[in-house]
Design an enzyme around this catalytic site. Structure first.
Site, PDB file in Angstrom:
ATOM      1  N   TYR A  37      21.335  25.838  30.068  1.00 46.64           N
ATOM      2  CA  TYR A  37      21.694  27.262  30.090  1.00 46.64           C
ATOM      3  C   TYR A  37      20.483  28.096  30.512  1.00 46.64           C
ATOM      4  O   TYR A  37      20.599  28.992  31.354  1.00 46.64           O
ATOM      5  CB  TYR A  37      22.182  27.677  28.702  1.00 46.64           C
ATOM      6  CG  TYR A  37      22.409  29.164  28.511  1.00 46.64           C
ATOM      7  CD1 TYR A  37      23.584  29.773  28.947  1.00 46.64           C
ATOM      8  CD2 TYR A  37      21.448  29.962  27.889  1.00 46.64           C
ATOM      9  CE1 TYR A  37      23.798  31.130  28.766  1.00 46.64           C
ATOM     10  CE2 TYR A  37      21.657  31.319  27.701  1.00 46.64           C
ATOM     11  CZ  TYR A  37      22.825  31.900  28.140  1.00 46.64           C
ATOM     12  OH  TYR A  37      23.036  33.251  27.968  1.00 46.64           O
ATOM     13  N   LYS A  72      19.933  30.718  33.643  1.00 47.94           N
ATOM     14  CA  LYS A  72      19.551  32.128  33.485  1.00 47.94           C
ATOM     15  C   LYS A  72      18.238  32.435  34.224  1.00 47.94           C
ATOM     16  O   LYS A  72      18.027  33.559  34.676  1.00 47.94           O
ATOM     17  CB  LYS A  72      19.454  32.478  31.992  1.00 47.94           C
ATOM     18  CG  LYS A  72      20.825  32.556  31.311  1.00 47.94           C
ATOM     19  CD  LYS A  72      21.669  33.683  31.918  1.00 47.94           C
ATOM     20  CE  LYS A  72      22.939  33.955  31.181  1.00 47.94           C
ATOM     21  NZ  LYS A  72      23.753  35.029  31.796  1.00 47.94           N
TER      22      LYS A  72
HETATM   23  N1  NAP Z   1      25.444  35.808  23.076  1.00 48.98           N
HETATM   24  C1  NAP Z   1      24.148  35.785  23.319  1.00 48.98           C
HETATM   25  O1  NAP Z   1      23.316  35.501  22.445  1.00 48.98           O
HETATM   26  C2  NAP Z   1      23.607  36.147  24.694  1.00 48.98           C
HETATM   27  C3  NAP Z   1      22.240  36.405  24.821  1.00 48.98           C
HETATM   28  C4  NAP Z   1      21.721  36.763  26.067  1.00 48.98           C
HETATM   29  C5  NAP Z   1      22.564  36.848  27.150  1.00 48.98           C
HETATM   30  N2  NAP Z   1      23.911  36.585  26.993  1.00 48.98           N
HETATM   31  C6  NAP Z   1      24.755  36.683  28.170  1.00 48.98           C
HETATM   32  O2  NAP Z   1      25.654  37.764  27.974  1.00 48.98           O
HETATM   33  C7  NAP Z   1      26.827  37.561  28.754  1.00 48.98           C
HETATM   34  C8  NAP Z   1      28.047  37.772  27.883  1.00 48.98           C
HETATM   35  O3  NAP Z   1      28.057  36.751  26.894  1.00 48.98           O
HETATM   36  P1  NAP Z   1      28.730  36.938  25.450  1.00 48.98           P
HETATM   37  O4  NAP Z   1      27.670  36.699  24.459  1.00 48.98           O
HETATM   38  O5  NAP Z   1      29.532  38.185  25.401  1.00 48.98           O
HETATM   39  O6  NAP Z   1      29.661  35.643  25.448  1.00 48.98           O
HETATM   40  P2  NAP Z   1      31.233  35.484  25.255  1.00 48.98           P
HETATM   41  O7  NAP Z   1      31.679  36.292  24.101  1.00 48.98           O
HETATM   42  O8  NAP Z   1      31.465  34.016  25.257  1.00 48.98           O
HETATM   43  O9  NAP Z   1      31.828  36.154  26.577  1.00 48.98           O
HETATM   44  C9  NAP Z   1      31.699  35.554  27.834  1.00 48.98           C
HETATM   45  C10 NAP Z   1      32.656  36.222  28.785  1.00 48.98           C
HETATM   46  O10 NAP Z   1      32.596  35.571  30.066  1.00 48.98           O
HETATM   47  C11 NAP Z   1      33.940  35.226  30.450  1.00 48.98           C
HETATM   48  N3  NAP Z   1      33.955  34.096  31.370  1.00 48.98           N
HETATM   49  C12 NAP Z   1      33.682  32.790  31.110  1.00 48.98           C
HETATM   50  N4  NAP Z   1      33.811  32.044  32.223  1.00 48.98           N
HETATM   51  C13 NAP Z   1      34.186  32.901  33.205  1.00 48.98           C
HETATM   52  C14 NAP Z   1      34.489  32.750  34.574  1.00 48.98           C
HETATM   53  N5  NAP Z   1      34.465  31.537  35.184  1.00 48.98           N
HETATM   54  N6  NAP Z   1      34.831  33.843  35.305  1.00 48.98           N
HETATM   55  C15 NAP Z   1      34.901  35.061  34.716  1.00 48.98           C
HETATM   56  N7  NAP Z   1      34.649  35.277  33.418  1.00 48.98           N
HETATM   57  C16 NAP Z   1      34.294  34.201  32.674  1.00 48.98           C
HETATM   58  C17 NAP Z   1      34.653  34.951  29.136  1.00 48.98           C
HETATM   59  O11 NAP Z   1      36.058  34.942  29.287  1.00 48.98           O
HETATM   60  P3  NAP Z   1      36.979  34.258  28.115  1.00 48.98           P
HETATM   61  O12 NAP Z   1      36.824  35.127  26.896  1.00 48.98           O
HETATM   62  O13 NAP Z   1      38.377  34.298  28.669  1.00 48.98           O
HETATM   63  O14 NAP Z   1      36.468  32.878  27.926  1.00 48.98           O
HETATM   64  C18 NAP Z   1      34.121  36.105  28.309  1.00 48.98           C
HETATM   65  O15 NAP Z   1      34.797  37.293  28.623  1.00 48.98           O
HETATM   66  C19 NAP Z   1      26.686  36.147  29.344  1.00 48.98           C
HETATM   67  O16 NAP Z   1      26.218  36.226  30.664  1.00 48.98           O
HETATM   68  C20 NAP Z   1      25.643  35.506  28.454  1.00 48.98           C
HETATM   69  O17 NAP Z   1      24.973  34.451  29.102  1.00 48.98           O
HETATM   70  C21 NAP Z   1      24.443  36.261  25.791  1.00 48.98           C
END
Ligand code: NAP
Length: 252
Positions: free
Chosen positions: A149, A153
């Protein structure tokens, strides 16, 4: 750049941070937000809560036809927010297969790049605007429990910096957003201090409006960037120590 009266498109907007981004854009006065989800039904709660300023779109960022359809449906976009992302598995060796790594690359790297390249002419044609890429503190250093991952990133950050240069003559500013652990479904099985996704979305878009190109939205991202400059030697030992601790005490 000011986000008031912009027309934005947010990927992965049905839940988690993406939903918070869509709502924060509305709060800041965006005229319309195209909220994208893997299914239209998953966007129902957002549409019901906010009415006509939210326009739902079905979009899988790894499917070329979906990306083309989004460009056709959302030709008035001035701000693209690449939020969609996945975290699939542990380190590269432990997983024993590159399939999960390839899925992560497909969404976190090629999905982000394909959306950016598809929407750059749209944004330029509408007089310029912004591409905002949701990166991570994991873009800055590799934390072995999340090895593949972090690699995706880091690649996404590199693409962000490349596009920042290549698109500036077209009036498109390209922002990178960094955060540590956020309290969403992505990390629901991971223990640790997590930020509220609403706070991250607010800090990120405040940074965009202030013209900060690489925006550290929480204490963990700020600490990591400072440590990389002030004490880089200590960082690898700390990364390994934390990974050892993670494998002893947690599971994914
Ligand atoms: N959570 C953390 O600690 C964290 C920290 C730093 C950065 N981030 C980044 O923040 C962003 C949002 O993550 P989150 O924490 O909100 O995670 P999340 O709750 O798992 O949400 C991820 C989103 O991406 C969608 N998705 C997955 N595969 C996809 C695809 N092929 N095409 C279009 N949409 C897709 C999911 O849809 P479904 O709901 O239908 O699966 C969901 O809406 C990501 O880029 C993640 O890497 C997260």
């Amino acid at each position: 750049m000011k986000l008031e009266n912009t027309i934005a498109l947010v990927t992965g907007a049905n839940q988690g941070l993406g939903k918070c981004y869509a709502e924060e854009l509305l709060r800041l006065g965006a005229a319309k937000v195209y909220a994208c989800g893997l299914t239209l039904e998953s966007l129902d709660p957002l549409c019901e809560a906010h009415g006509a300023r939210i326009v739902p779109l079905k979009l899988d960022v790894t499917v070329r036809d979906d990306v083309s359809a989004a460009v056709s449906a959302a030709g008035d976009v001035t701000v693209l927010l690449n939020n969609a992302g996945i975290l699939e598995h542990k380190g590269l060796v432990e997983a024993g297969s590159s399939e999960a790594f390839r899925r992560e690359m497909a969404v976190n790297v090629f999905g982000l790049a394909d959306m950016s390249l598809a929407f750059a002419p749209v944004i330029a044609g509408n007089g310029g605007g912004a591409i905002i890429n949701m990166l991570s503190a994991a873009s800055l250093a590799n934390f072995p429990p999340f090895g593949s991952y972090c690699a995706t990133k880091a690649a996404a950050m590199s693409i962000t910096h490349c596009l920042r240069y290549e698109l500036k003559t077209q009036g498109i500013e390209v922002f990178g957003i960094y955060a540590g652990l956020i309290d969403t479904d992505m990390l629901k099985s991971i223990r640790g201090e997590k930020s509220d996704p609403e706070d991250i979305a607010a800090a990120a878009l405040k940074g965009v409006e202030a013209g900060i190109m690489d925006i550290d939205t929480d204490a963990r991202a700020k600490w990591l960037r400072a440590t990389l400059v002030e004490d880089p030697e200590s960082l690898e030992a700390l990364q390994h120590e934390r990974a050892d601790d993670f494998y002893k005490t947690q599971s994914m």
